[in-house]
Design a protein around this motif. Structure first.
Motif, PDB file in Angstrom:
ATOM      1  N   MET A   1      -5.818  12.041   5.895  1.00 26.30           N
ATOM      2  CA  MET A   1      -5.728  10.574   5.786  1.00 26.30           C
ATOM      3  C   MET A   1      -6.474  10.108   4.542  1.00 26.30           C
ATOM      4  N   GLY A   2      -6.402   8.801   4.269  1.00 21.94           N
ATOM      5  CA  GLY A   2      -7.157   8.227   3.160  1.00 21.94           C
ATOM      6  C   GLY A   2      -8.656   8.383   3.396  1.00 21.94           C
TER       7      GLY A   2
ATOM      8  N   HIS B   1      -2.954  -0.883  -5.194  1.00 25.48           N
ATOM      9  CA  HIS B   1      -4.124  -1.515  -5.797  1.00 25.48           C
ATOM     10  C   HIS B   1      -4.155  -1.227  -7.300  1.00 25.48           C
ATOM     11  N   SER B   2      -4.133   0.084  -7.661  1.00 20.62           N
ATOM     12  CA  SER B   2      -4.258   0.417  -9.082  1.00 20.62           C
ATOM     13  C   SER B   2      -3.596   1.737  -9.489  1.00 20.62           C
ATOM     14  N   ASN B   3      -3.086   2.487  -8.543  1.00 17.03           N
ATOM     15  CA  ASN B   3      -2.498   3.795  -8.879  1.00 17.03           C
ATOM     16  C   ASN B   3      -1.090   3.605  -9.448  1.00 17.03           C
TER      17      ASN B   3
ATOM     18  N   GLY C   1       0.832  -1.220   0.000  1.00 17.48           N
ATOM     19  CA  GLY C   1       0.000   0.000   0.000  1.00 17.48           C
ATOM     20  C   GLY C   1       0.855   1.253   0.000  1.00 17.48           C
TER      21      GLY C   1
ATOM     22  N   LYS D   1      -5.511  -1.752  10.366  1.00 21.30           N
ATOM     23  CA  LYS D   1      -6.286  -2.176  11.549  1.00 21.30           C
ATOM     24  C   LYS D   1      -7.437  -3.115  11.238  1.00 21.30           C
ATOM     25  N   GLU D   2      -8.029  -3.009  10.034  1.00 25.43           N
ATOM     26  CA  GLU D   2      -9.197  -3.849   9.705  1.00 25.43           C
ATOM     27  C   GLU D   2      -8.846  -5.334   9.830  1.00 25.43           C
TER      28      GLU D   2
ATOM     29  N   ASP E   1      -0.666   2.956  13.947  1.00 26.53           N
ATOM     30  CA  ASP E   1      -1.812   3.782  14.331  1.00 26.53           C
ATOM     31  C   ASP E   1      -1.359   4.690  15.487  1.00 26.53           C
TER      32      ASP E   1
ATOM     33  N   ALA F   1      -0.244  -0.861  10.095  1.00 22.71           N
ATOM     34  CA  ALA F   1      -1.263   0.201  10.052  1.00 22.71           C
ATOM     35  C   ALA F   1      -2.656  -0.354   9.757  1.00 22.71           C
TER      36      ALA F   1
ATOM     37  N   THR G   1       1.181   3.605  -2.160  1.00 26.26           N
ATOM     38  CA  THR G   1       0.649   4.820  -2.795  1.00 26.26           C
ATOM     39  C   THR G   1      -0.373   5.550  -1.924  1.00 26.26           C
ATOM     40  N   GLY G   2      -0.679   5.005  -0.756  1.00 26.16           N
ATOM     41  CA  GLY G   2      -1.694   5.621   0.101  1.00 26.16           C
ATOM     42  C   GLY G   2      -1.099   6.664   1.039  1.00 26.16           C
ATOM     43  N   SER G   3      -1.953   7.136   1.934  1.00 25.19           N
ATOM     44  CA  SER G   3      -1.542   8.165   2.884  1.00 25.19           C
ATOM     45  C   SER G   3      -0.401   7.662   3.785  1.00 25.19           C
ATOM     46  N   ILE G   4      -0.576   6.480   4.381  1.00 26.12           N
ATOM     47  CA  ILE G   4       0.491   5.944   5.241  1.00 26.12           C
ATOM     48  C   ILE G   4       1.686   5.525   4.384  1.00 26.12           C
TER      49      ILE G   4
HETATM   50  P1  NDP Z   1      -5.282   5.020   1.582  1.00 26.93           P
HETATM   51  O1  NDP Z   1      -6.613   4.789   0.984  1.00 26.93           O
HETATM   52  O2  NDP Z   1      -4.696   6.375   1.511  1.00 26.93           O
HETATM   53  O3  NDP Z   1      -4.226   4.008   0.937  1.00 26.93           O
HETATM   54  C1  NDP Z   1      -4.478   2.655   0.846  1.00 26.93           C
HETATM   55  C2  NDP Z   1      -3.312   1.974   0.162  1.00 26.93           C
HETATM   56  O4  NDP Z   1      -3.627   0.583   0.030  1.00 26.93           O
HETATM   57  C3  NDP Z   1      -3.063   2.467  -1.268  1.00 26.93           C
HETATM   58  O5  NDP Z   1      -1.708   2.336  -1.557  1.00 26.93           O
HETATM   59  C4  NDP Z   1      -3.896   1.508  -2.099  1.00 26.93           C
HETATM   60  O6  NDP Z   1      -3.483   1.451  -3.468  1.00 26.93           O
HETATM   61  C5  NDP Z   1      -3.589   0.230  -1.371  1.00 26.93           C
HETATM   62  N1  NDP Z   1      -4.539  -0.836  -1.588  1.00 26.93           N
HETATM   63  C6  NDP Z   1      -5.876  -0.812  -1.433  1.00 26.93           C
HETATM   64  N2  NDP Z   1      -6.408  -1.993  -1.755  1.00 26.93           N
HETATM   65  C7  NDP Z   1      -5.369  -2.795  -2.124  1.00 26.93           C
HETATM   66  C8  NDP Z   1      -5.257  -4.102  -2.606  1.00 26.93           C
HETATM   67  N3  NDP Z   1      -6.334  -4.870  -2.800  1.00 26.93           N
HETATM   68  N4  NDP Z   1      -4.020  -4.581  -2.880  1.00 26.93           N
HETATM   69  C9  NDP Z   1      -2.936  -3.807  -2.729  1.00 26.93           C
HETATM   70  N5  NDP Z   1      -2.975  -2.558  -2.287  1.00 26.93           N
HETATM   71  C10 NDP Z   1      -4.179  -2.058  -1.999  1.00 26.93           C
HETATM   72  O7  NDP Z   1      -5.385   4.518   3.083  1.00 26.93           O
HETATM   73  P2  NDP Z   1      -4.553   5.038   4.357  1.00 26.93           P
HETATM   74  O8  NDP Z   1      -3.100   5.118   4.024  1.00 26.93           O
HETATM   75  O9  NDP Z   1      -5.226   6.209   4.932  1.00 26.93           O
HETATM   76  O10 NDP Z   1      -4.796   3.839   5.374  1.00 26.93           O
HETATM   77  C11 NDP Z   1      -4.126   2.599   5.269  1.00 26.93           C
HETATM   78  C12 NDP Z   1      -4.381   1.805   6.544  1.00 26.93           C
HETATM   79  O11 NDP Z   1      -3.783   2.502   7.625  1.00 26.93           O
HETATM   80  C13 NDP Z   1      -5.862   1.673   6.898  1.00 26.93           C
HETATM   81  O12 NDP Z   1      -6.075   0.429   7.500  1.00 26.93           O
HETATM   82  C14 NDP Z   1      -6.084   2.780   7.917  1.00 26.93           C
HETATM   83  O13 NDP Z   1      -7.136   2.486   8.810  1.00 26.93           O
HETATM   84  C15 NDP Z   1      -4.745   2.784   8.628  1.00 26.93           C
HETATM   85  N6  NDP Z   1      -4.402   4.066   9.255  1.00 26.93           N
HETATM   86  C16 NDP Z   1      -4.276   5.186   8.494  1.00 26.93           C
HETATM   87  C17 NDP Z   1      -3.946   6.404   9.060  1.00 26.93           C
HETATM   88  C18 NDP Z   1      -3.723   7.614   8.226  1.00 26.93           C
HETATM   89  O14 NDP Z   1      -3.298   8.640   8.765  1.00 26.93           O
HETATM   90  N7  NDP Z   1      -3.962   7.590   6.933  1.00 26.93           N
HETATM   91  C19 NDP Z   1      -3.789   6.540  10.514  1.00 26.93           C
HETATM   92  C20 NDP Z   1      -3.905   5.281  11.224  1.00 26.93           C
HETATM   93  C21 NDP Z   1      -4.212   4.106  10.604  1.00 26.93           C
HETATM   94  P3  NDP Z   1      -4.092   2.496  -4.564  1.00 26.93           P
HETATM   95  O15 NDP Z   1      -3.473   3.819  -4.230  1.00 26.93           O
HETATM   96  O16 NDP Z   1      -3.625   1.948  -5.866  1.00 26.93           O
HETATM   97  O17 NDP Z   1      -5.573   2.487  -4.394  1.00 26.93           O
END
Ligand code: NDP
Ligand code: MG
Length: 382
Positions: free
Chosen positions: A202-203, A35-37, A9, A122-123, A147, A120, A11-14
């Motif tokens: 956050m995401g 996932h797809s970015n 993950g 948590k789910e 977290d 991170a 490409t996400g916020s964390i």
């Molecule tokens: P985002 O939506 O910003 O990012 C999610 C990441 O997971 C992206 O890189 C996404 O890819 C990737 N992803 C999603 N589905 C899949 C999959 N099927 N296979 C591979 N990669 C996948 O979420 P956050 O970063 O906000 O949160 C991530 C986790 O951290 C969550 O469980 C959240 O509860 C926890 N968390 C987040 C905090 C925060 O500040 N953001 C704080 C505390 C906990 P793509 O970009 O391609 O969609």
């Protein structure tokens, strides 16, 4: 000291904040995944030159292969790709920052491969807590909490004696954008209003979870598993300023708290560098600029997800997986404009109340409960 990271993950916020920390600490990144970015993933690959990248979406994975054929990074796809990154030989720590239940299989795979995890996602722990914690114990693997609340507790715990001195965990909650609002005022709130978090960036999924307080409900369960505590010994206090990230109370009623600006790069960095500490990109806390810190009781009547999660954990077995699955769907349906904000709490509570108890002994038990909860919500909304 950890030197090589595999990031699930990225490409996400964390994920992107983990890369900020890695840049600063000069860490090597051996695997990246999304996932797809693929646009952002390609930039990350060109900067960090991992040996492996995984894209869950198969079509996007094929496109990425073409786009980066001039590099040495091998691209994998689907769940197999994610599992490959989760178990990569050439890494000292897996950062699991995918969002949602999809992280459960990779988490178990990392643990079975004896990889420590900066955690991170948590789910996964909410749905499969027992499986995950049992596997971690069996394999001698540590989950370092990312977290912010759980990192705060973990940091405070460094001062906790090994006997039964810990009495209580006090999770702080910002209260989100809808703190103090009545049910009537929440009837017609929009997605844009719910996405407007006062303190954290956050995401989308977790931002909606923060607005509904499902996030705090998930965090109660996350803390119960990570720190082996009963939810009865985990209190929640609304602290609007998000400066105290959580606290622990000892048997002598002494309380320890961890403080800092609300920036995830502190807990992310500590999960990577534990037990060491290094300079971070986060500004130092200037107490003269914090005019006050406020604390309130959560509104359990309006924000139904909190009690639903407590109840789910108490019912045990697969019920927390049901609560999580129902919420993942309700959260998405709200973001897609298909249900109202208040429906989220109703749906999660109904799922927790109505599902029959089943043991959660195997991965299949959890996956089946998750699937049934999702179907239940789709049928309700139809
Ligand atoms: P985002 O939506 O910003 O990012 C999610 C990441 O997971 C992206 O890189 C996404 O890819 C990737 N992803 C999603 N589905 C899949 C999959 N099927 N296979 C591979 N990669 C996948 O979420 P956050 O970063 O906000 O949160 C991530 C986790 O951290 C969550 O469980 C959240 O509860 C926890 N968390 C987040 C905090 C925060 O500040 N953001 C704080 C505390 C906990 P793509 O970009 O391609 O969609
Ligand atoms: Mg949190």
């Amino acid at each position: 000291m950890v030197n090589k990271l595999s990031i699930l993950g990225s490409t996400g916020s964390i994920g992107t904040q983990t890369l900020d920390v890695a840049r600063k600490l000069n860490l090597q990144i051996t695997a990246l995944s999304a996932h797809s970015n693929i646009e952002l993933l390609e930039q990350q690959i060109r900067e960090f030159k991992p040996s492996v990248a995984a894209v869950f979406d198969e079509v996007k994975a094929d496109a990425l292969k073409l786009n980066i054929k001039d590099t040495d990074t091998k691209v994998y796809s689907g769940m197999d790709g994610l599992l490959y990154c989760a178990t990569l030989d050439d890494c000292d720590l897996v950062v699991n920052s995918v969002v949602g239940m999809v992280g459960l299989k990779p988490t178990l795979a990392s643990i079975n491969a004896k990889k420590n995890i900066a955690f991170a996602n948590k789910e996964t722990l909410v749905a499969g807590g027992k499986l995950v914690m049992d596997a971690a114990k069996r394999n001698g693997v540590t989950l370092f909490p990312v977290d912010s609340e759980h990192s705060a507790i973990f940091q405070c715990m460094q001062a906790c004696p090994p006997d039964k001195a810990l009495k209580k965990i006090i999770l702080t909650a910002s209260g989100g954008p809808f703190f103090g609002k009545t049910v009537d005022e929440l009837k017609d709130v929009t997605v844009a209003q719910a996405l407007n978090h006062p303190n954290w960036s956050m995401g989308a999924k977790i931002t909606i979870d923060s607005a509904s307080m499902m996030n705090k409900g998930l965090e109660i369960i996350e803390a119960a598993w990570l720190f082996d505590m009963s939810p009865d010994d985990i209190d929640v206090v609304v602290h609007r300023e998000s400066i105290i990230h959580s606290m622990i109370e000892f048997t002598d009623n002494s309380v320890l708290a961890q403080l800092g600006l609300p920036d995830m790069r502190i807990p992310i960095q500590y999960a990577i560098t534990y037990p060491n500490r290094f300079e971070s990109p986060v500004e130092s806390l200037d107490f003269s600029k914090i005019s006050s810190m406020t604390f309130f009781k959560p509104d359990y009547e309006t924000f139904k997800c909190l009690n639903a999660c407590k109840k789910a954990f108490k019912r045990g077995g697969v019920i927390p997986a049901v609560a999580n699955g129902a919420n993942e769907v309700a959260n998405k349906l709200f973001r897609d404009g298909k249900i109202s904000f208040l429906d989220i709490g109703e749906i999660v509570s109904m799922a927790v109340d109505n599902f029959e108890f089943k043991e959660s002994k195997t991965l299949d038990d959890v996956l089946l409960a998750d699937k049934s909860a999702r179907e239940y919500v789709y049928n309700l909304v139809k």
